[in-house]
Scaffold this motif. Structure first.
Motif, PDB file in Angstrom:
ATOM      1  N   LYS A   1       0.832  -1.208   0.000  1.00  0.00           N
ATOM      2  CA  LYS A   1       0.000   0.000   0.000  1.00  0.00           C
ATOM      3  C   LYS A   1       0.863   1.253   0.000  1.00  0.00           C
ATOM      4  N   ALA A   2       1.885   1.274   0.839  1.00  0.00           N
ATOM      5  CA  ALA A   2       2.749   2.453   0.946  1.00  0.00           C
ATOM      6  C   ALA A   2       3.542   2.696  -0.328  1.00  0.00           C
ATOM      7  N   ALA A   3       3.928   1.636  -0.999  1.00  0.00           N
ATOM      8  CA  ALA A   3       4.790   1.773  -2.188  1.00  0.00           C
ATOM      9  C   ALA A   3       4.015   2.042  -3.464  1.00  0.00           C
ATOM     10  N   ALA A   4       2.708   1.821  -3.457  1.00  0.00           N
ATOM     11  CA  ALA A   4       1.930   1.835  -4.696  1.00  0.00           C
ATOM     12  C   ALA A   4       1.958   3.177  -5.408  1.00  0.00           C
ATOM     13  N   VAL A   5       1.589   4.263  -4.720  1.00  0.00           N
ATOM     14  CA  VAL A   5       1.487   5.567  -5.390  1.00  0.00           C
ATOM     15  C   VAL A   5       2.835   6.039  -5.936  1.00  0.00           C
ATOM     16  N   PRO A   6       3.915   6.055  -5.122  1.00  0.00           N
ATOM     17  CA  PRO A   6       5.204   6.499  -5.686  1.00  0.00           C
ATOM     18  C   PRO A   6       5.682   5.636  -6.857  1.00  0.00           C
ATOM     19  N   ALA A   7       5.510   4.319  -6.744  1.00  0.00           N
ATOM     20  CA  ALA A   7       6.023   3.424  -7.787  1.00  0.00           C
ATOM     21  C   ALA A   7       5.299   3.638  -9.106  1.00  0.00           C
ATOM     22  N   PHE A   8       3.978   3.638  -9.079  1.00  0.00           N
ATOM     23  CA  PHE A   8       3.235   3.750 -10.329  1.00  0.00           C
ATOM     24  C   PHE A   8       3.262   5.174 -10.882  1.00  0.00           C
ATOM     25  N   ALA A   9       3.385   6.171 -10.001  1.00  0.00           N
ATOM     26  CA  ALA A   9       3.576   7.546 -10.476  1.00  0.00           C
ATOM     27  C   ALA A   9       4.924   7.671 -11.183  1.00  0.00           C
ATOM     28  N   SER A  10       5.928   6.984 -10.669  1.00  0.00           N
ATOM     29  CA  SER A  10       7.251   6.997 -11.287  1.00  0.00           C
ATOM     30  C   SER A  10       7.211   6.356 -12.667  1.00  0.00           C
TER      31      SER A  10
END
Length: 684
Positions: A326-335
């Motif tokens: 959950k914590a990694a989802a937004v930064p990873a997919f935004a990247s």
């Protein structure tokens, strides 16, 4: 293509293949009967790991010891002492046979790793007061572990571990600011080799219980042919768009990265296809290689697997693995979204088009040709996200599904092609055992990295934790921003010589608690998860940071581009990833901390993507047309507003719970920038 060009291409592919083999644990290639020794041990290791995930119940310390023993044995049999002949002693560097001395060293090293399990009851009663035998085997374990790490990973990690070891003994003689009371030999050996606070610590436990299964799952997908399928599927979907092969490279590398913990292996799997295609549609070789580097490196950021380090994060932060996802989802997919945008920018700059539809595989046919590869991936996602099973159980169940698919895919193809079924079944069984052997080989570097990093963690646990926080606080002057910059630079430098997992463990042990503590000194709350992800991100980015950047060397070997410029270009592409950790440290919304609403989470994700697009435009000099100098600050303003609405709202006196009203402001500026550049859009 001329003969020289063909030869150059073949040499580049051979170099990239050799780098991938080294990354995946292929060292020696013995001839004769001895060629079966290493694969057999690796297969036995895989069977052991599958057993403890299903029916075999052992104490966790026994599991860690056996896991480490397998890794040590394989290393000394698989990797020669030297890569080149030294002192005229060819047997020390031979790769065509396994010398008797390496058999002996391997067995003794494995026994030293097993010693804690063999004499478990005795060691438990004399912890803190080891006898001479304990000290001898403990010292042997440390020496063999560091030598094994040198053979596989290189000298950086052993040197750092030795530096911390020397510091533990010489602490009383250091300058006052870094002085430490020091330790005795008995205490050092007890901490490192007789307890679960050193070599046999949490990182090795995660490697032994969780990471191995995911690495094995990835090896099975690779042996089954999923890597080629992913890139063909990506080409069929995206190849026809502007700069299509680059977009396909990102998608293919992202899918491969879901199950691969190696940037180099990812590059060789997908880059072999995509880099020539990118060059074919007009990308310069340096940029074609750099796109592949950026896409493959960031594969470890993408949930649900995220490489070995993510599982260690869950243990260190003491949360379920689903919380790390959950914590990694937004930064990873935004990247990844921003990397798609960057390839579009590059294609626009160069005036490129997509590939002809006639050159691309048909989407429907391609999808159906390998839809069975998606079944175990979707099943793994179901196990992790919906069923909420433990990572090890989820991976074990996915492995069984993958094994069934591997067993029957060749016979089904043979039946459809009206070919004999017997050879097809035989090939399937061979592929399964080959995957089991590859899984064991691939795990060697992870097991040794976690065990060797355990030495550093153990020294810190001897009482250095508070001192390190004090030192970092002094160096940074108590400034959290300066401390983050120092941590990022240190991660990049250390990561040049270490695998991602080891870099993360070292930096997280030293700096993650310090980040949280120093932020508290300034009345600012940083979630522990954010501090660990910060270290994780910059450990990954080290893979393409010049002058080392091994991922850049692998891609440049395929593209026939200069490695240093390739690494620099790849790093320029990855700057859009580098800003994300600085943003989520101060805006925990980006890691969905205390965000439990889907609409709110999607809003944060969309705004993070657009903010990252704006940053990409600022750094790449292009939006829909070439930027003018006064537009760059406006793009940076959009980035800051959309990623830090909390900061902007506090500056103008808007309550924190109304911070999302800053989003329309950022979007308005972004829209104005489009209107400003629209008349300058090139007519192509």
């Amino acid at each position: 293509m001329t003969k020289n060009e063909i030869n150059a291409k073949d040499e580049g592919l051979d170099l990239a293949k050799r780098m991938a083999e080294e990354e995946e644990g292929i060292g020696r290639k013995p001839k004769g009967a001895s060629k079966y020794v290493i694969p057999t041990i690796a297969v036995l290791w895989s069977f052991f790991q599958l057993s403890i995930a299903s029916w075999l119940i052992l104490d966790s310390t026994f599991i860690r010891a056996i896991h480490l023993a397998f890794a040590l044995l394989i290393v000394f049999l698989n990797y020669p002492l030297f890569k080149k002949t030294r002192l005229g002693l060819k047997f020390l560097s031979t790769t065509t046979r396994i010398p008797i001395c390496d058999y002996v060293i391997g067995i003794v090293a494995a026994f030293s790793g097993l010693y804690i399990a063999i004499d478990y009851a005795g060691l438990a009663t004399r912890y803190g007061t080891p006898i001479m035998r304990d000290i001898i085997f403990g010292a042997l374990l440390v020496i063999f572990l560091l030598e094994a790490s040198r053979r596989v990973i290189g000298p950086a990690l052993p040197i750092i571990a030795l530096a911390f070891t020397l510091y533990a003994f010489l602490g009383p003689y250091m300058p006052d600011i870094i002085a430490f009371k020091g330790v005795s030999l008995n205490r050092y050996i007890g901490q490192m080799t007789m307890s679960t606070e050193g070599i046999y610590g949490i990182p090795l436990d995660v490697s032994a219980t969780i990471v191995f299964l995911f690495v094995l799952f990835g090896a099975m997908l690779d042996k089954a042919g999923a890597g080629h399928y992913f890139i063909q599927l990506a080409l069929s979907l995206l190849g026809g768009f502007k700069g299509g092969p680059a977009k396909a490279a990102i998608m293919g590398s992202g899918l491969t990265g879901l199950v691969s913990g190696s940037s180099i292996a990812n590059i060789v799997t997908t880059g072999t296809f995509t880099i020539p295609l990118m060059k074919k549609v007009g990308y310069p070789s340096t940029k074609a290689a750099a796109v592949e580097v950026a896409a493959s490196t960031d594969g470890q950021l993408a949930p649900p697997i995220m490489g070995a380090a993510a599982f260690i994060i869950a243990e260190y932060v003491n949360v379920p693995y689903i919380e790390v996802i959950k914590a990694a989802a937004v930064p990873a997919f935004a990247s990844y979204a921003a990397l798609f945008f960057i390839t579009h920018i590059e294609a626009s700059k160069l005036g490129l088009k997509g590939m002809q539809r006639s050159e691309l595989p048909a989407f429907g046919k391609t999808l159906m040709s390998g839809v069975h590869y998606l079944i175990p991936l979707l099943f793994l996602l179901y196990e992790l996200v919906i069923a909420r099973h433990s990572p090890e159980l989820a991976a074990f169940n996915a492995i069984w599904v993958m094994a069934i698919i591997m067993l029957f895919q060749n016979p089904v193809r043979a039946f459809m092609n009206k070919e004999p079924l017997g050879p097809a079944f035989k090939q399937s069984i061979t592929d399964i055992f080959s995957a089991l052997a590859a899984g064991g080989r691939n795990m060697v570097s992870v097991a040794l990295a976690t065990a060797s990093a355990g030495i550093i963690v153990g020294v810190v646990a001897l009482g250095l934790g508070g001192l390190i926080t004090q030192i970092i606080d002094t160096i940074s002057g108590g400034n959290i921003h300066l401390m983050l910059v120092i941590t990022a630079i240190a991660s990049l430098i250390i990561g040049m010589g270490l695998p991602t997992t080891a870099t993360y463990i070292v930096m997280a042990s030293l700096t993650a608690p310090a980040i949280v503590t120093i932020a508290n000194f300034q009345d600012f709350a940083v979630p522990l998860m954010a501090a660990h992800l910060f270290c994780f991100y910059f450990g990954i980015l080290a893979d393409d940071t010049p002058p080392v950047g091994l991922a850049a060397y692998a891609a440049s070997a395929i593209a026939k581009s200069p490695p240093i410029p390739t690494g620099l270009q790849g790093f320029m592409y990855d700057i859009r990833t580098a800003i994300l950790p600085f943003m989520f440290i101060f805006n925990s919304d980006l890691i969905l901390h205390n965000v439990n609403s889907w609409p709110r989470g999607i809003l944060i994700f969309v705004m993070a993507c657009i903010g990252n697009f704006a940053f990409a435009s600022a750094t790449q000099g292009w939006f829909v047309a070439r930027n003018r100098f006064y537009e760059i600050p406006l793009f940076l303003c959009v980035t800051f507003i959309l990623m830090r609405p909390d900061a902007v709202s506090s500056w103008i006196g808007i309550p924190h719970d109304q911070r999302y009203w800053m989003y329309p402001v950022g979007l308005l500026i972004y829209g104005l920038l489009y209107l400003m550049q629209r008349p300058r859009i090139p007519n192509r």
